[in-house]
Design a protein around this motif. Structure first.
Motif, short mmCIF file in Angstrom:
data_model
loop_
_atom_site.label_atom_id
_atom_site.label_comp_id
_atom_site.label_asym_id
_atom_site.label_seq_id
_atom_site.Cartn_x
_atom_site.Cartn_y
_atom_site.Cartn_z
N LEU A 37 0.87 -1.17 0.00
CA LEU A 37 0.00 0.00 0.00
C LEU A 37 0.91 1.23 0.00
N TYR A 38 0.83 2.01 -1.05
CA TYR A 38 1.57 3.26 -1.12
C TYR A 38 0.62 4.40 -0.81
N PHE A 39 1.15 5.42 -0.16
CA PHE A 39 0.39 6.63 0.09
C PHE A 39 1.19 7.79 -0.50
N ILE A 40 0.50 8.65 -1.25
CA ILE A 40 1.18 9.70 -2.01
C ILE A 40 0.39 11.00 -1.93
N THR A 41 1.13 12.10 -1.83
CA THR A 41 0.55 13.42 -2.00
C THR A 41 1.38 14.17 -3.04
N ALA A 42 0.72 14.68 -4.06
CA ALA A 42 1.40 15.46 -5.10
C ALA A 42 1.56 16.90 -4.62
N VAL A 43 2.43 17.65 -5.30
CA VAL A 43 2.62 19.05 -4.94
C VAL A 43 1.40 19.88 -5.30
N SER A 44 0.63 19.40 -6.30
CA SER A 44 -0.60 20.10 -6.71
C SER A 44 -1.50 19.10 -7.44
N GLU A 45 -2.75 19.47 -7.62
CA GLU A 45 -3.66 18.61 -8.37
C GLU A 45 -3.19 18.46 -9.81
N GLU A 46 -2.58 19.51 -10.36
CA GLU A 46 -2.09 19.46 -11.73
C GLU A 46 -0.97 18.44 -11.90
N ALA A 47 -0.23 18.16 -10.84
CA ALA A 47 0.89 17.22 -10.90
C ALA A 47 0.44 15.77 -10.79
N GLU A 48 -0.76 15.52 -10.31
CA GLU A 48 -1.21 14.15 -10.09
C GLU A 48 -1.19 13.28 -11.35
N PRO A 49 -1.65 13.78 -12.51
CA PRO A 49 -1.60 12.94 -13.71
C PRO A 49 -0.17 12.50 -14.09
N LEU A 50 0.82 13.31 -13.76
CA LEU A 50 2.21 12.93 -14.04
C LEU A 50 2.63 11.73 -13.19
N ILE A 51 2.13 11.67 -11.99
CA ILE A 51 2.41 10.52 -11.11
C ILE A 51 1.76 9.27 -11.67
N TRP A 52 0.48 9.37 -12.05
CA TRP A 52 -0.24 8.21 -12.56
C TRP A 52 0.40 7.71 -13.86
N GLU A 53 0.85 8.63 -14.72
CA GLU A 53 1.52 8.24 -15.96
C GLU A 53 2.80 7.45 -15.68
N THR A 54 3.52 7.86 -14.67
CA THR A 54 4.77 7.18 -14.30
C THR A 54 4.50 5.79 -13.75
N LEU A 55 3.49 5.67 -12.91
CA LEU A 55 3.24 4.40 -12.22
C LEU A 55 2.42 3.40 -13.03
N LYS A 56 1.76 3.84 -14.08
CA LYS A 56 0.87 2.94 -14.82
C LYS A 56 1.61 1.82 -15.55
N ILE A 57 2.92 1.91 -15.66
CA ILE A 57 3.68 0.84 -16.32
C ILE A 57 3.71 -0.44 -15.49
N HIS A 58 3.37 -0.34 -14.22
CA HIS A 58 3.39 -1.50 -13.32
C HIS A 58 2.04 -2.22 -13.35
N ASP A 59 2.10 -3.54 -13.49
CA ASP A 59 0.88 -4.36 -13.52
C ASP A 59 0.03 -4.09 -12.28
N GLY A 60 -1.28 -4.03 -12.51
CA GLY A 60 -2.22 -3.91 -11.40
C GLY A 60 -2.31 -2.52 -10.79
N PHE A 61 -1.72 -1.51 -11.42
CA PHE A 61 -1.73 -0.15 -10.85
C PHE A 61 -3.15 0.35 -10.67
N ARG A 62 -3.45 0.79 -9.44
CA ARG A 62 -4.76 1.37 -9.09
C ARG A 62 -4.53 2.46 -8.06
N TYR A 63 -5.37 3.49 -8.10
CA TYR A 63 -5.28 4.55 -7.10
C TYR A 63 -6.67 5.02 -6.70
N ARG A 64 -6.74 5.54 -5.50
CA ARG A 64 -7.99 6.08 -4.97
C ARG A 64 -7.67 7.07 -3.87
#
Length: 114
Positions: free
Chosen positions: A60-87
């Motif tokens: 279980l990872y917990f993450i806070t981005a510097v801004s809402e605008e930065a969040e899609p950049l995080i998801w783009e980076t992590l989506k290469i890993h199988d089973g990636f999900r966030y909420r």
């Protein structure tokens, strides 16, 4: 009547189980999150109990981005890993950070996958 002793064995799949606390996939994700923090995209991240994990799907990872605008950049980076999900993080007794990220294919209510 005599009872027989039986030995129950299980097989461990060496492709999914690793030495406790030493999971290469988790180390890769950690490095990616550290890079995003250095680039000023991630404000903070954490992975509780990393030292006892044996597979990425249990993390279980917990993450806070510097801004809402930065969040899609995080998801783009992590989506290469199988089973990636966030909420949104509703496990506030574990972490105060905004997002909860997992890497397994089990459906989580209100989670988004890419």
């Amino acid at each position: 009547m005599k009872k027989e002793n039986t030995l129950v064995t299980t097989q461990i799949n060496p492709t999914t189980m690793h030495k406790i606390g030493d999971v290469p996939e988790i180390h890769k994700i950690n490095s990616q999150l550290d890079e995003l923090r250095q680039k000023g995209i991630v404000l903070d991240w954490e992975i509780p109990c990393m030292e006892i994990l044996t597979r990425k799907s249990a993390a279980l990872y917990f993450i806070t981005a510097v801004s809402e605008e930065a969040e899609p950049l995080i998801w783009e980076t992590l989506k290469i890993h199988d089973g990636f999900r966030y909420r949104m993080n509703d496990l506030t007794d574990i972490s105060h950070l905004k997002w909860c990220v997992t890497f397994n294919n089990d459906p989580i209510s209100d989670s988004k996958s890419m």
